[in-house]
Design a protein around this motif. Sequence first.
Motif, short mmCIF file in Angstrom:
data_model
loop_
_atom_site.label_atom_id
_atom_site.label_comp_id
_atom_site.label_asym_id
_atom_site.label_seq_id
_atom_site.Cartn_x
_atom_site.Cartn_y
_atom_site.Cartn_z
N LYS A 5 -13.52 6.56 9.16
CA LYS A 5 -12.53 6.77 8.10
C LYS A 5 -11.92 5.42 7.75
O LYS A 5 -11.49 4.68 8.62
CB LYS A 5 -11.45 7.74 8.59
CG LYS A 5 -10.49 8.16 7.52
CD LYS A 5 -9.68 9.37 7.98
CE LYS A 5 -8.40 9.59 7.20
NZ LYS A 5 -8.41 9.37 5.78
N TYR A 6 -11.93 5.09 6.46
CA TYR A 6 -11.32 3.83 6.03
C TYR A 6 -9.81 4.01 5.97
O TYR A 6 -9.31 4.97 5.38
CB TYR A 6 -11.82 3.44 4.64
CG TYR A 6 -13.28 3.05 4.57
CD1 TYR A 6 -13.99 2.64 5.70
CD2 TYR A 6 -13.95 3.08 3.35
CE1 TYR A 6 -15.33 2.29 5.61
CE2 TYR A 6 -15.29 2.72 3.26
CZ TYR A 6 -15.97 2.31 4.40
OH TYR A 6 -17.29 1.97 4.30
N SER A 7 -9.09 3.10 6.59
CA SER A 7 -7.63 3.14 6.55
C SER A 7 -7.11 1.76 6.91
O SER A 7 -7.89 0.87 7.26
CB SER A 7 -7.10 4.17 7.56
OG SER A 7 -7.33 3.69 8.87
N ILE A 8 -5.82 1.63 6.88
CA ILE A 8 -5.22 0.35 7.26
C ILE A 8 -5.57 0.02 8.71
O ILE A 8 -5.78 -1.12 9.07
CB ILE A 8 -3.68 0.37 7.02
CG1 ILE A 8 -3.04 -0.97 7.35
CG2 ILE A 8 -3.01 1.45 7.83
CD1 ILE A 8 -3.32 -2.05 6.35
N PHE A 9 -5.71 1.08 9.54
CA PHE A 9 -6.00 0.84 10.95
C PHE A 9 -7.44 0.36 11.15
O PHE A 9 -7.70 -0.56 11.92
CB PHE A 9 -5.72 2.10 11.78
CG PHE A 9 -4.30 2.56 11.62
CD1 PHE A 9 -3.26 1.82 12.16
CD2 PHE A 9 -4.00 3.70 10.89
CE1 PHE A 9 -1.94 2.21 11.99
CE2 PHE A 9 -2.68 4.10 10.71
CZ PHE A 9 -1.65 3.35 11.26
N SER A 10 -8.39 1.01 10.43
CA SER A 10 -9.77 0.55 10.57
C SER A 10 -9.89 -0.88 10.06
O SER A 10 -10.62 -1.69 10.63
CB SER A 10 -10.73 1.49 9.84
OG SER A 10 -10.52 1.44 8.44
N SER A 106 -9.36 8.16 -5.10
CA SER A 106 -9.37 7.29 -3.91
C SER A 106 -9.12 8.11 -2.64
O SER A 106 -9.76 7.88 -1.62
CB SER A 106 -8.32 6.18 -4.03
OG SER A 106 -8.69 5.28 -5.04
N GLN A 107 -8.18 9.07 -2.73
CA GLN A 107 -7.88 9.92 -1.58
C GLN A 107 -9.06 10.85 -1.29
O GLN A 107 -9.49 11.00 -0.16
CB GLN A 107 -6.63 10.77 -1.84
CG GLN A 107 -5.33 9.99 -1.77
CD GLN A 107 -5.14 9.06 -2.97
OE1 GLN A 107 -5.72 9.28 -4.04
NE2 GLN A 107 -4.36 8.00 -2.79
N ASN A 110 -11.86 8.86 0.12
CA ASN A 110 -11.49 7.91 1.17
C ASN A 110 -12.12 6.55 0.86
O ASN A 110 -12.75 5.90 1.68
CB ASN A 110 -11.93 8.42 2.56
CG ASN A 110 -11.59 7.43 3.67
OD1 ASN A 110 -12.41 7.13 4.52
ND2 ASN A 110 -10.38 6.90 3.66
N TYR A 111 -11.96 6.15 -0.38
CA TYR A 111 -12.55 4.89 -0.83
C TYR A 111 -11.67 4.39 -1.97
O TYR A 111 -11.41 5.14 -2.92
CB TYR A 111 -13.97 5.13 -1.35
CG TYR A 111 -14.84 3.89 -1.32
CD1 TYR A 111 -15.80 3.72 -0.33
CD2 TYR A 111 -14.70 2.91 -2.29
CE1 TYR A 111 -16.59 2.59 -0.29
CE2 TYR A 111 -15.49 1.78 -2.26
CZ TYR A 111 -16.44 1.63 -1.26
OH TYR A 111 -17.23 0.51 -1.23
N ASN A 112 -11.21 3.17 -1.88
CA ASN A 112 -10.28 2.67 -2.89
C ASN A 112 -11.03 2.34 -4.18
O ASN A 112 -11.70 1.31 -4.26
CB ASN A 112 -9.55 1.44 -2.36
CG ASN A 112 -8.46 0.99 -3.30
OD1 ASN A 112 -8.25 1.59 -4.36
ND2 ASN A 112 -7.76 -0.06 -2.93
#
Lengths: 418, 98
Positions: A5-10, A106-107, A110-112
């Motif tokens: 999952k792409y996120s700030i944490f990844s 984007s949500q 899960n891709y900006n």
Amino acid sequence: MAKMKYSIFSLLRQARDYHRGWPKAWRSPEPKPSYDVIIIGGGGHGLATAYYLAKEHGITNVAVLEKGWLGGGNTGRNTTIVRSNYLWDESAHLYEHSLKLFEGLSQDLNYNVMFSQRGVINLAHNEHDLKELSRRGHACRLNGIDYEMISAEQIKQIAPIINISKNIRYPVLGGSIQRRAGNARHDAVAWGYARRADEFGIDIIQNCEVTGIDIENGRVTGVQTTRGPIKARKIGAVPAGHATVVGNMAGLTLPVESHPLQAMVSEPIKPVLDTVIMSNTVHVYISQSDKGELVLGAGIDGFNSYAQRGSLDVIEHQLEALCDLYPIVKRLRIMRTWGGIVDTCPDASPIVSKTPVEGFYMNCGWGTGGFKATPGSGWVFAHTIAQDRPHRLNEAFDLKRFETGFLIDEHGAAAVAH
Amino acid sequence: MLLIECPHCGPREQTEFTCGGEGHIVRPDPATATDAEWGHYLFMRKNPKGLHYERWFHAHGCRQWFHAARSTVTHEIFAIYGIDEPPPAIDANKAGSR
Ligand SMILES: Cc1cc2nc3c(=O)[nH]c(=O)nc-3n(C[C@H](O)[C@H](O)[C@H](O)COP(=O)(O)OP(=O)(O)OC[C@H]3O[C@@H](n4cnc5c(N)ncnc54)[C@H](O)[C@@H]3O)c2cc1C
Ligand SMILES: [Zn+2]
């Protein structure tokens, strides 16, 4: 296939490891001998179709066949304007559905996709423009689509670089704005859909050109490709500029013609423009990319062509208008120009339709303005393929309209090529 | 950009011309044509990838119409012929049909 999952944490985790751990965003599988559905064309529309087939209709035994690389067609060549201010109810509803999907894309993916609702302004340079814009505005508002008429002074406030002097060849008399419109990152739209489609188990097969369509007793049975024959129960074609070529393989004649459409970017400069401005009459449109380049769109060449390049005089014509309207650009250098092949339709509206061949569906004719429709087009096309009948939103965009005369004339809303 | 040999004025820049699209489209009799035939006549186009027989108009010159046989892939012009002449046979391979 479980994906990261792409996120700030990844992002932070990968940054810590010098970005060496990012997994592939999609597989590169060998084609299977057969599929439930084959999509021809791995542009944004084809990939969106595959994604919504899986997500909305639970159909995952699907392959997307792309002759080049993902998004290497018009998806990766367009100037990314997204808006829904069309005149007729049919178009307004379809493009607005697409704009709404963009708002949550984007949500959802899960891709900006970097959808930026920076507004799109249309300029009026004469009485007719003013009337056309306000007529379209009334139609839009009846359809619940945001649209305002604004004065030349208001435009100047939003975009100080514009020249609203009365002493130019085509002075700015006013215009319209759709504030929810804007632009998005074109590659990201294709890649985001590809990644999610792949997650559902859909095979995305690049470097695989469809060279023939197999038909038995009026029904499709599969395709011939440069990587061998593949069977399929249903086939959806989304080949954009090559609509006729693929349509012919299924014995169809189409009302589309292929033309080069060009765009270009200037050298990057500091931020000067935070909206999109288009002009039908002098035929130029401009926005500024995040990198600072001015993104400029031209018109189509008047002759048919499959060569992905256009003529210089088209660019010259457009840059003349640009210099008149935005004098500060005069000394900028153009960094890149390129062309794509667009499939223009007589009424400037697309075809998303069943065909006389059973199990063969056609999605084409988006011409110079289909990027904005990528999510909506994929959404209704998936429905059409899955249910073997069009969705309410695309039933008017049938191939039959060229027989019944029920054309959806959007030459006003689509006059400038974007 | 193309260099087009106008049959009346000789080679001129493409910007002097307008392209009139596919040539040799025959208008069916409106009194007897079906909706499908009429729609086909009005809207359906061959749009080939390769050899295209098309009409051109020398708008900023002699203002005459004529035909051209041109490749839509390489843009090479193989033949220029009169507006009332039938299409000349041209090797489609030469025109780069793919
Ligand atoms: C310069 C330019 C500017 C534009 N600006 C805008 C804009 O600002 N806003 C907007 O809304 N629209 C714009 N457009 C239009 C928009 O880009 C297109 O309408 C849209 O991208 C079409 O989407 P697609 O995914 O169907 O096309 P594509 O990305 O072209 O996808 C079609 C794919 O099919 C593949 N294909 C074709 N034939 C075969 C075959 N036989 N076998 C396998 N694969 C095949 C092609 O390789 C291609 O990748 C612009 C277009 C251009 C060229
Ligand atoms: Zn002449």
